[in-house]
Design a protein around this motif. Sequence first.
Motif, mmCIF file in Angstrom:
data_model
loop_
_atom_site.group_PDB
_atom_site.id
_atom_site.type_symbol
_atom_site.label_atom_id
_atom_site.label_comp_id
_atom_site.label_asym_id
_atom_site.label_seq_id
_atom_site.Cartn_x
_atom_site.Cartn_y
_atom_site.Cartn_z
ATOM 1 N N THR A 117 13.505 -57.035 -26.674
ATOM 2 C CA THR A 117 14.886 -57.532 -26.731
ATOM 3 C C THR A 117 15.757 -56.822 -27.768
ATOM 4 O O THR A 117 16.885 -57.241 -27.995
ATOM 5 C CB THR A 117 14.910 -59.051 -27.011
ATOM 6 N N HIS A 118 15.237 -55.752 -28.389
ATOM 7 C CA HIS A 118 16.103 -55.011 -29.319
ATOM 8 C C HIS A 118 15.571 -53.598 -29.531
ATOM 9 O O HIS A 118 14.462 -53.403 -30.023
ATOM 10 C CB HIS A 118 16.196 -55.727 -30.667
ATOM 11 N N HIS A 119 16.382 -52.637 -29.144
ATOM 12 C CA HIS A 119 15.992 -51.234 -29.275
ATOM 13 C C HIS A 119 17.248 -50.421 -29.569
ATOM 14 O O HIS A 119 18.377 -50.902 -29.372
ATOM 15 C CB HIS A 119 15.357 -50.771 -27.945
ATOM 16 N N HIS A 120 17.050 -49.191 -30.062
ATOM 17 C CA HIS A 120 18.138 -48.201 -30.126
ATOM 18 C C HIS A 120 17.527 -46.909 -29.600
ATOM 19 O O HIS A 120 16.927 -46.137 -30.357
ATOM 20 C CB HIS A 120 18.644 -48.003 -31.558
ATOM 21 N N LEU A 121 17.667 -46.697 -28.306
ATOM 22 C CA LEU A 121 16.945 -45.586 -27.676
ATOM 23 C C LEU A 121 17.334 -44.221 -28.231
ATOM 24 O O LEU A 121 16.522 -43.290 -28.223
ATOM 25 C CB LEU A 121 17.169 -45.622 -26.158
ATOM 26 N N SER A 181 23.812 -59.121 -31.438
ATOM 27 C CA SER A 181 24.258 -58.270 -32.546
ATOM 28 C C SER A 181 23.171 -58.241 -33.623
ATOM 29 O O SER A 181 22.125 -58.872 -33.475
ATOM 30 C CB SER A 181 25.572 -58.800 -33.138
ATOM 31 N N HIS A 182 23.436 -57.463 -34.667
ATOM 32 C CA HIS A 182 22.581 -57.484 -35.860
ATOM 33 C C HIS A 182 23.107 -58.566 -36.812
ATOM 34 O O HIS A 182 24.321 -58.692 -36.980
ATOM 35 C CB HIS A 182 22.660 -56.149 -36.607
ATOM 36 N N LEU A 183 22.198 -59.271 -37.445
ATOM 37 C CA LEU A 183 22.621 -60.244 -38.465
ATOM 38 C C LEU A 183 21.489 -60.481 -39.463
ATOM 39 O O LEU A 183 20.318 -60.596 -39.082
ATOM 40 C CB LEU A 183 23.015 -61.580 -37.797
ATOM 41 N N ALA A 240 19.252 -59.639 -33.750
ATOM 42 C CA ALA A 240 18.129 -58.874 -34.262
ATOM 43 C C ALA A 240 17.971 -59.185 -35.743
ATOM 44 O O ALA A 240 18.959 -59.310 -36.468
ATOM 45 C CB ALA A 240 18.388 -57.383 -34.086
ATOM 46 N N HIS A 241 16.735 -59.344 -36.148
ATOM 47 C CA HIS A 241 16.286 -59.432 -37.548
ATOM 48 C C HIS A 241 16.318 -60.837 -38.156
ATOM 49 O O HIS A 241 15.263 -61.422 -38.330
ATOM 50 C CB HIS A 241 17.020 -58.418 -38.426
ATOM 51 N N LEU A 242 17.493 -61.333 -38.556
ATOM 52 C CA LEU A 242 17.587 -62.660 -39.210
ATOM 53 C C LEU A 242 16.532 -62.829 -40.305
ATOM 54 O O LEU A 242 15.957 -63.919 -40.465
ATOM 55 C CB LEU A 242 17.463 -63.791 -38.170
ATOM 56 N N VAL A 297 11.264 -53.882 -30.596
ATOM 57 C CA VAL A 297 10.638 -52.778 -31.343
ATOM 58 C C VAL A 297 11.620 -52.142 -32.323
ATOM 59 O O VAL A 297 11.226 -51.405 -33.205
ATOM 60 C CB VAL A 297 10.065 -51.689 -30.410
ATOM 61 N N ASP A 298 12.932 -52.411 -32.155
ATOM 62 C CA ASP A 298 13.993 -51.762 -32.929
ATOM 63 C C ASP A 298 13.927 -50.244 -32.699
ATOM 64 O O ASP A 298 13.037 -49.736 -32.025
ATOM 65 C CB ASP A 298 13.902 -52.118 -34.414
ATOM 66 N N GLY A 299 14.875 -49.529 -33.237
ATOM 67 C CA GLY A 299 14.924 -48.083 -33.015
ATOM 68 C C GLY A 299 13.727 -47.367 -33.631
ATOM 69 O O GLY A 299 13.186 -47.801 -34.642
HETATM 70 ZN ZN LIG Z 1 18.717 -52.597 -34.702
#
Ligand SMILES: [Zn+2]
Length: 450
Positions: free
Chosen positions: A55-59, A228-230, A265-267, A316-318
């Motif tokens: 649910t969160h990537h930066h390809l 979003s990122h938070l 993402a993150h929190l 997995v994030d970027g």
């Molecule tokens: Zn990210």
Amino acid sequence: MSDTLIRHASFEGSTKDILVSDGVISAIANDLAVPLGAEVFDAKGLLVWPGMVNTHHHLAQSILKGMPSGINSNLNDWLIKVPFSAWPHFDAETMYVAAMIGFSELLRSGCTTCADHHYLYQEDYGPELESAVLRAAEDIGIRFVLCRGGATSTGSHLGLNHSGLIVNEDLDTMLRRLQDRLHNWHDPAPESMRRLVVAPTSLVHGAEPDHLRVLADFANEHNLRRHSHLLEVKRDEEITQQKYGMSAASYAEDVGWLGPDVWYAHLVHTDEEALAKFADSGTGIAHCPTSNCRLGSGIAPVTAMAAAGMPISLGVDGSASAESGSMANEAMLTWLLHRAIDGASSTSLEQVKQWSTVGGADLLGLNIGRICVGACADLVFFDLSEPRYAGVWMPEYAPIVCGEPVQVSRTMINGRWRVIDGQLVDIDTKKLLLKAEEKIRRLSNRIVGV
Ligand SMILES: [Zn+2]
């Protein structure tokens, strides 16, 4: 699309046949009859999982792994030195290759759906880079969710302010481009292979409050989810206190960015007050522990979040901050990490499997992540005969307890085989890797101070 009958499918502790018709699981039983013209595949010796949901990537970052300039940096320095220093040198072909590498890693690690938080937009630039990602998703056959990022102001964002490009769009331009993608590409169906999400790059640093409210209205009007990122680092909290006199979670509430259609993402830096707001509103998380460890950001309290009823998923994030790009890796780290802090019973295998599959599916609102009649046929077949899994007493959880290297024999997405005998279907991997090398050489010659 022809039917596929999967014989001897081992999943959730039992062995049955699974019939797939038109991309959907149409029957599960013993000794199913073979429909006329159906392909029959014998899955004996393989473990079947629903495809994992990232649910969160930066390809774009898939060809920026381990860049030395940011290898020991925290998030703030790393943003400037790594992804945003490379951005001005990305063209559509580079983006396509990066996306293909990222997708290949996901498919190889048991993932069948990717939500990519794509944020490479400029005021004076068309959607070429975004289109390159969509083309790659189509070519490789992965189920794809475009979290359409971007910024309407660079505000206090440390990366956006150092990209060397004018990266903010005005609100009207962003809305027009969102509208185009909505009408020309987005499919709202629960079985969708292409979904649009409204996803400004940073809730706190990349858009003014009024713009966030307009974007929320746009998403609500068109029934789109938001992302979003938070709270990846404490800076989010400091800036909202300074600028608006309130906590980051209160700010999200104030601008209308909490709810069951929103996930962040993150929190990582979620205190009790924030946790209550997220849980009460049904706001979800993309937990990205590898990236959070790598950048020294901290550990999101997902076990407390789960206990409070927050929707949990994994991302997995970027790959510039989580060099693996592997969902199995992310699942294994999630299983282990919280035990190191809170003790050996703080995470269960059942729970982590759920977060990596159905947790993501529900946050994205897609009919995936489960093996049941009526669900999309997104299935991963792990080869239990491989030495990596030899000796495992709980084969159902081998992909989590054994981690990498994952041994995926086959992957089916929407009823189509996308991996056969561990190899991507219709993709020349050798050629792709050569292309990636060429793009990395080109970038390394251009990025200053790499
Ligand atoms: Zn990210």
